[in-house]
Design a protein around this motif. Structure first.
Motif, PDB file in Angstrom:
ATOM      1  N   ALA A 527       1.004  -1.503  -0.056  1.00 18.43           N
ATOM      2  CA  ALA A 527       0.035  -0.014   0.038  1.00 18.43           C
ATOM      3  C   ALA A 527       0.985   1.333   0.149  1.00 18.43           C
ATOM      4  O   ALA A 527       0.578   2.596  -0.526  1.00 18.43           O
ATOM      5  N   GLY A 528       2.058   1.293   0.815  1.00 18.86           N
ATOM      6  CA  GLY A 528       2.699   2.358   0.480  1.00 18.86           C
ATOM      7  C   GLY A 528       2.810   3.629   1.595  1.00 18.86           C
ATOM      8  O   GLY A 528       2.542   4.454   1.417  1.00 18.86           O
ATOM      9  N   LYS A 529       2.232   2.375   2.760  1.00 18.51           N
ATOM     10  CA  LYS A 529       1.510   3.651   3.310  1.00 18.51           C
ATOM     11  C   LYS A 529       1.652   3.240   4.940  1.00 18.51           C
ATOM     12  O   LYS A 529       1.810   1.907   5.478  1.00 18.51           O
ATOM     13  N   CYS A 530       1.544   4.061   6.005  1.00 16.87           N
ATOM     14  CA  CYS A 530       1.641   3.751   7.495  1.00 16.87           C
ATOM     15  C   CYS A 530       0.180   2.946   7.845  1.00 16.87           C
ATOM     16  O   CYS A 530      -0.803   4.293   7.668  1.00 16.87           O
ATOM     17  N   VAL A 531      -0.222   1.509   8.136  1.00 18.35           N
ATOM     18  CA  VAL A 531      -0.953   1.075   8.707  1.00 18.35           C
ATOM     19  C   VAL A 531      -1.084   0.525   9.558  1.00 18.35           C
ATOM     20  O   VAL A 531      -0.127   0.165  10.622  1.00 18.35           O
ATOM     21  N   ALA A 532      -2.220   0.472  10.555  1.00 14.34           N
ATOM     22  CA  ALA A 532      -2.441  -0.460  11.825  1.00 14.34           C
ATOM     23  C   ALA A 532      -2.600  -1.977  11.263  1.00 14.34           C
ATOM     24  O   ALA A 532      -2.547  -1.904  10.537  1.00 14.34           O
ATOM     25  N   LEU A 533      -1.887  -2.781  12.209  1.00 13.94           N
ATOM     26  CA  LEU A 533      -1.826  -3.827  12.594  1.00 13.94           C
ATOM     27  C   LEU A 533      -2.928  -4.860  11.557  1.00 13.94           C
ATOM     28  O   LEU A 533      -2.761  -5.338  11.027  1.00 13.94           O
ATOM     29  N   SER A 534      -3.852  -4.267  12.139  1.00 12.22           N
ATOM     30  CA  SER A 534      -5.037  -4.474  11.750  1.00 12.22           C
ATOM     31  C   SER A 534      -5.709  -5.019  10.563  1.00 12.22           C
ATOM     32  O   SER A 534      -6.651  -5.546  10.166  1.00 12.22           O
ATOM     33  N   ASP A 535      -4.849  -3.664   9.922  1.00 17.14           N
ATOM     34  CA  ASP A 535      -5.515  -3.501   8.543  1.00 17.14           C
ATOM     35  C   ASP A 535      -4.699  -3.912   7.650  1.00 17.14           C
ATOM     36  O   ASP A 535      -5.003  -3.129   6.486  1.00 17.14           O
ATOM     37  N   ALA A 536      -3.368  -4.534   7.929  1.00 18.36           N
ATOM     38  CA  ALA A 536      -2.032  -4.206   6.706  1.00 18.36           C
ATOM     39  C   ALA A 536      -3.006  -5.506   6.154  1.00 18.36           C
ATOM     40  O   ALA A 536      -3.651  -6.778   6.063  1.00 18.36           O
ATOM     41  N   GLN A 537      -1.919  -5.013   4.859  1.00 22.11           N
ATOM     42  CA  GLN A 537      -2.619  -5.626   3.460  1.00 22.11           C
ATOM     43  C   GLN A 537      -1.588  -7.101   3.277  1.00 22.11           C
ATOM     44  O   GLN A 537      -1.634  -7.975   2.504  1.00 22.11           O
ATOM     45  N   SER A 538      -0.208  -7.042   3.738  1.00 15.88           N
ATOM     46  CA  SER A 538       0.872  -7.483   3.532  1.00 15.88           C
ATOM     47  C   SER A 538       1.473  -7.278   4.428  1.00 15.88           C
ATOM     48  O   SER A 538       1.524  -6.943   5.684  1.00 15.88           O
ATOM     49  N   GLU A 539       2.970  -7.618   3.852  1.00 16.66           N
ATOM     50  CA  GLU A 539       4.266  -8.053   5.248  1.00 16.66           C
ATOM     51  C   GLU A 539       3.964  -6.324   5.799  1.00 16.66           C
ATOM     52  O   GLU A 539       4.256  -5.108   4.887  1.00 16.66           O
ATOM     53  N   LEU A 540       4.889  -6.187   6.871  1.00 15.78           N
ATOM     54  CA  LEU A 540       4.653  -4.666   7.068  1.00 15.78           C
ATOM     55  C   LEU A 540       6.448  -4.532   7.739  1.00 15.78           C
ATOM     56  O   LEU A 540       6.577  -5.773   8.108  1.00 15.78           O
ATOM     57  N   ILE A 541       6.963  -3.112   7.463  1.00 18.75           N
ATOM     58  CA  ILE A 541       7.764  -3.215   8.522  1.00 18.75           C
ATOM     59  C   ILE A 541       7.389  -2.179   9.762  1.00 18.75           C
ATOM     60  O   ILE A 541       7.163  -1.299   9.868  1.00 18.75           O
ATOM     61  N   GLN A 542       8.474  -2.851  10.658  1.00 17.60           N
ATOM     62  CA  GLN A 542       7.778  -2.767  11.506  1.00 17.60           C
ATOM     63  C   GLN A 542       9.386  -2.594  13.123  1.00 17.60           C
ATOM     64  O   GLN A 542      10.411  -3.790  12.818  1.00 17.60           O
ATOM     65  N   SER A 543      10.016  -1.634  13.393  1.00 19.29           N
ATOM     66  CA  SER A 543      10.785  -1.893  14.449  1.00 19.29           C
ATOM     67  C   SER A 543      10.429  -1.618  16.466  1.00 19.29           C
ATOM     68  O   SER A 543      11.148  -0.312  15.800  1.00 19.29           O
ATOM     69  N   VAL A 544      10.086  -2.157  17.122  1.00 13.46           N
ATOM     70  CA  VAL A 544       9.152  -0.938  18.369  1.00 13.46           C
ATOM     71  C   VAL A 544      10.517  -0.698  18.969  1.00 13.46           C
ATOM     72  O   VAL A 544      10.703   0.028  20.121  1.00 13.46           O
ATOM     73  N   LYS A 545      10.926  -1.796  19.249  1.00 12.06           N
ATOM     74  CA  LYS A 545      12.384  -2.205  20.155  1.00 12.06           C
ATOM     75  C   LYS A 545      13.612  -1.236  19.819  1.00 12.06           C
ATOM     76  O   LYS A 545      14.320  -0.298  20.764  1.00 12.06           O
ATOM     77  N   ASP A 546      13.641  -0.634  18.855  1.00  6.30           N
ATOM     78  CA  ASP A 546      15.028  -0.300  18.506  1.00  6.30           C
ATOM     79  C   ASP A 546      14.767   0.841  17.655  1.00  6.30           C
ATOM     80  O   ASP A 546      15.968   1.397  17.461  1.00  6.30           O
ATOM     81  N   GLY A 547      14.032   0.567  16.639  1.00  7.71           N
ATOM     82  CA  GLY A 547      13.423   1.957  15.529  1.00  7.71           C
ATOM     83  C   GLY A 547      14.786   1.555  14.466  1.00  7.71           C
ATOM     84  O   GLY A 547      15.208   2.543  14.125  1.00  7.71           O
ATOM     85  N   ASN A 548      15.024   0.299  14.100  1.00 10.48           N
ATOM     86  CA  ASN A 548      15.958  -0.022  12.791  1.00 10.48           C
ATOM     87  C   ASN A 548      15.043   0.342  11.437  1.00 10.48           C
ATOM     88  O   ASN A 548      14.336  -0.651  11.366  1.00 10.48           O
ATOM     89  N   ALA A 549      15.127   1.382  10.497  1.00 10.57           N
ATOM     90  CA  ALA A 549      14.561   1.730   9.602  1.00 10.57           C
ATOM     91  C   ALA A 549      15.079   1.353   8.520  1.00 10.57           C
ATOM     92  O   ALA A 549      14.830   2.506   7.349  1.00 10.57           O
TER      93      ALA A 549
END
Length: 776
Positions: A527-549
């Protein structure tokens, strides 16, 4: 020196040392969201205030909202939609009686809704202060109509008299447990169960001493209990400490608990709690000498885990207003329960026949244990209910309801300490992140009408954002959230608002989405946008512990915006910072830009004043933000600035414009002439009446005064013949501020020209002369 003042001085020493180093106080929100109508759904009705009582009716799709003299049924999905309401106003006689008792007619002599609970028969139990004469009633919602049944009950002990007094209440098995005051003066505080077997606390300072009640919670401790234990009701409050050896009153935080099956004693403690025990709670903040005071608490339980794993999140604020700190401490229910079940008691001891000192009791403890619930061991001894308890046990608990042990938070330190707006309330939700781990997300309300959204990642406290909910800022008094809607609800004196738990749409890039470290949100690659995990349609990029972008795909290059300015003009290049944790850097033609009085770095951009040809070039605004693993650089905006002396031609004029279609020159001359004639006539009339002296009379009078003062001065000099006592110096040397700001020959600040539709809005600050160090 005043004892509390001296304690405050010592308390500030470690604070001052801590502020000089890296500390939890440096924890600032990554994003600050200013007030905007689009931030939340707002409900407010004109003339109604104090929206501070809430009840979620998810079975009906309603948010029940209690306010001053009104109860509302709001749409749970959009609280700005009022589905039904009912007024509950006081009568004229009640207002008069209240005023005659010395209360304010406009504020206190109203009916503030304070109790709102769902009963087993689907009705709601509601109580109000009712002009310092509390009453309760039943309320039903049928076919879209909200109705008070007019079955008025006495509200004493169920609802406070004073609308501004702290209170707490909860319904367990259709019985109302309330902590409030029993009388008009507020001098008889009670913890009370209102049922067929109503019981309450003793009116003794050793039980409750000038308390401020905060909240109540029920714990199902009888579930799967091998000891046959009973359920408990916990009460959080603060009170003046009876055990303190000090000259002044010291306020401490407490937690108390009673057993659900308690029906009082047979002879001793008749219709009184036989299981009331209390203990002090500590939230150690920066080695403070004065204990912090509890303001709110929230019980969090995992339904898949036993009750011993439940947690209490509590907010604490200082007794003194000098620090500006607030804290969140977390306690295990099992730790609190163990203190009451196994801990030592405190006992009052008379010293020198007058002074009472509280010390740890080291004598023999009666059996059954004082304050304990009826369990299997007691039943074996023939004690089936509290009425069967022996007088020795009851007399012990009547005199010694205070535990000696102080309950410490997990880790013996706060989870969050922050300097700034005072915390008022808290609510906690558990979110499962993309890594499979579950995290406690805290939503903390403040006195400035903001909500902090914070998470603790392995000991690192991270504040995701701070959102302003009310304008003007109003203290947030209550928080609720619904798992059904995924929405958070907040109430204040002004109104009630609704916001989503997940605000992923505020992140416009993958890097911003990952660095936000929000467990609710991730970057959707497809989708190319930041979405809620419950609305995700594909693999998500997330790194809550480290903030690894580093997992983010490369961002599209920023398209430069052309800007044209003429020599001597001014130009504003906008660059909003994406994060409070980021540093903003400016480059000109790929070189770091040097700032000067004519090139000003502002929070939202760059301001170029009195432009010259050297200001031409390509400007790039860069954000540099560091996470736990790396430093990330992002180009936010890019501008191509050209200096053109003909920028204001071809119909594009940005300076002062000649007025067209206005009054003619002849007309203006006529108006000015009439004004001059009127002024001359007015002066002549004042001279004739003697209100103003004639000019030659003023000169004659001044000459006479000057001659008299000269003669008097000669006389004084003849008498004293001494040196001058002081030199004549001006007290203030002033300067013409206006001349300092005239940087342009035409007397006006010019505006920049921009090509096409991409011209950014130009906003120029007023340049003011500052003649006061305090302003700097």
């Amino acid at each position: 020196m005043h004892p509390l003042l001296s304690l405050g001085v010592f308390w500030l020493l470690p604070l001052a040392l801590t502020l000089g180093e890296d500390s939890p106080l440096d924890c600032i929100p990554r994003r600050t969201v200013l007030y905007n109508r689009d931030n939340a759904h707002l409900f407010h009705e004109e003339g109604v205030f104090n929206y501070s009582t809430m009840l979620l009716r998810e079975d009906l799709g309603l948010l029940m909202l209690g306010a001053r003299e009104a109860v509302y049924a709001l749409d749970l999905n959009n609280v700005s939609k009022k589905l039904a309401s009912v007024k509950w106003e006081v009568t004229d006689k009640q207002k008069t009686d209240c005023k005659n008792k010395g209360k304010d007619l406009e504020t206190e002599c109203k009916n503030y809704i304070r109790t709102l609970h769902k009963m087993d028969d689907n009705r709601m139990y509601v109580c109000g202060t009712n002009a310092f004469d509390p009453e309760c009633d039943y309320m039903s919602y049928v076919d879209g109509i909200l109705t008070l049944e007019k079955k008025i009950e006495d509200g004493k002990g169920k609802c406070p008299f004073d609308p501004f007094q702290r209170y707490a209440s909860i319904v367990v098995d259709d019985s109302l447990y309330s902590a409030t005051s029993m009388n008009f003066l507020g001098s008889e505080p009670v913890l009370m169960r209102n049922s067929d077997t109503s019981i309450r606390t003793e009116f003794k300072s050793s039980w409750l001493n000038e308390p401020n009640f905060v909240s109540m919670a029920q714990m199902p401790e009888s579930e799967k209990s091998y000891q046959g234990d009973d359920d408990k009701v916990y009460l959080f409050f603060s009170e003046t400490a009876v055990e303190c050896d000090c000259y002044n009153k010291l306020v401490v935080s407490r937690v108390a608990r009673v057993c659900k099956g308690d029906v009082g004693g047979l002879r001793t403690l008749q219709k009184k709690w036989t299981s009331f025990l209390k203990a002090r709670m500590d939230c150690p903040v920066l080695e403070s000498q004065l204990p912090y005071i509890i303001q709110d608490s929230y019980r969090w339980c995992d339904l898949q885990q036993p009750w011993k794993d439940c947690l209490f999140f509590a907010i604490f604020t200082p007794q003194s207003d000098t620090s500006g700190l607030s804290a969140v401490c977390v306690y295990r229910v099992s730790d609190i329960s163990r203190v009451f079940a196994e801990g030592k008691y405190k006992s009052p001891v008379t010293v020198e026949t007058s002074f009472v000192k509280w010390v740890m009791y080291s004598g023999e403890v009666p059996v059954p244990r004082p304050g304990a619930c009826i369990d299997n061991a007691a039943r074996k001894e023939g004690i089936k209910v509290s009425l069967d308890l022996p007088d020795r046990t009851l007399q012990f608990i009547k005199d010694k309801p205070l535990m000696d042990h102080v309950i410490q938070p997990i880790g013996e330190k706060p989870l969050l300490v922050r300097k700034g707006a005072t915390f008022t309330c808290i609510i906690v939700n558990q979110a499962q992140a993309a890594d499979g781990n579950k995290y406690h997300v805290m939503f903390v309300g403040t006195e400035e009408g903001t909500i902090l959204k914070a998470v603790n990642y392995d000991g690192e406290m991270f504040i995701i954002e701070e959102v302003q909910l009310f304008k003007p800022p109003e203290p947030i008094k209550i928080l609720k959230f619904s798992n059904v809607t995924g929405q958070l609800y907040a109430g204040s004196d002004y109104g009630a608002v609704q916001i989503p738990l997940a605000t992923c749409g505020r992140s416009l890039s993958c890097m911003d989405c990952v660095l936000a470290r929000d467990p609710y949100c991730g970057w959707d690659k497809v989708a190319g946008k930041c979405v809620a995990l419950s609305d995700a349609q594909s693999e998500l990029i997330q790194s809550v512990k480290d903030g690894n972008a580093t997992l983010c795909p490369g961002a599209d290059p920023v398209k430069p915006v052309n800007q044209i300015i003429w020599p001597g003009g001014n130009l504003k290049l906008h660059c909003p910072s994406p994060s409070n944790l980021a540093n903003i850097m400016w480059q000109q033609d790929d070189r770091s830009l040097s700032f000067s009085p004519l090139i000003l770095h502002q929070p939202d951009g760059l301001l170029i004043l009195n432009a010259s040809y050297s200001n031409a070039g390509r400007y790039r605004c860069v954000s540099v933000e560091r996470s736990k693993v790396a430093e990330y650089t992002t180009t936010i905006a890019e501008y191509q600035v050209n200096v053109d002396p003909d920028a204001g031609k071809d119909g594009h004029r940005f300076g002062p414009q000649p007025q067209r279609g206005g009054p003619s020159v002849a007309g203006l001359q006529a108006v000015v002439g009439l004004l001059v004639v009127s002024i001359l006539a007015l002066l002549a009339w004042n001279f004739y009446k003697g209100h103003l002296p004639l000019p030659w009379e003023c000169r004659n009078k001044n000459r006479e005064q000057s001659q008299q003062s000269h003669e008097q001065g000669d006389l004084n000099a003849t008498v004293t013949k001494g040196p001058a006592l002081a030199e004549d110096k001006p007290l203030v040397s002033g300067a013409d501020n206006g001349s300092r700001n005239n940087n342009h020959t035409d007397g006006e600040v010019g505006f920049s020209a921009a090509e096409g539709e991409n011209a950014p809005e130009v906003s120029l600050p007023s340049l003011q002369f500052i003649d006061d160090e305090s302003e700097i």
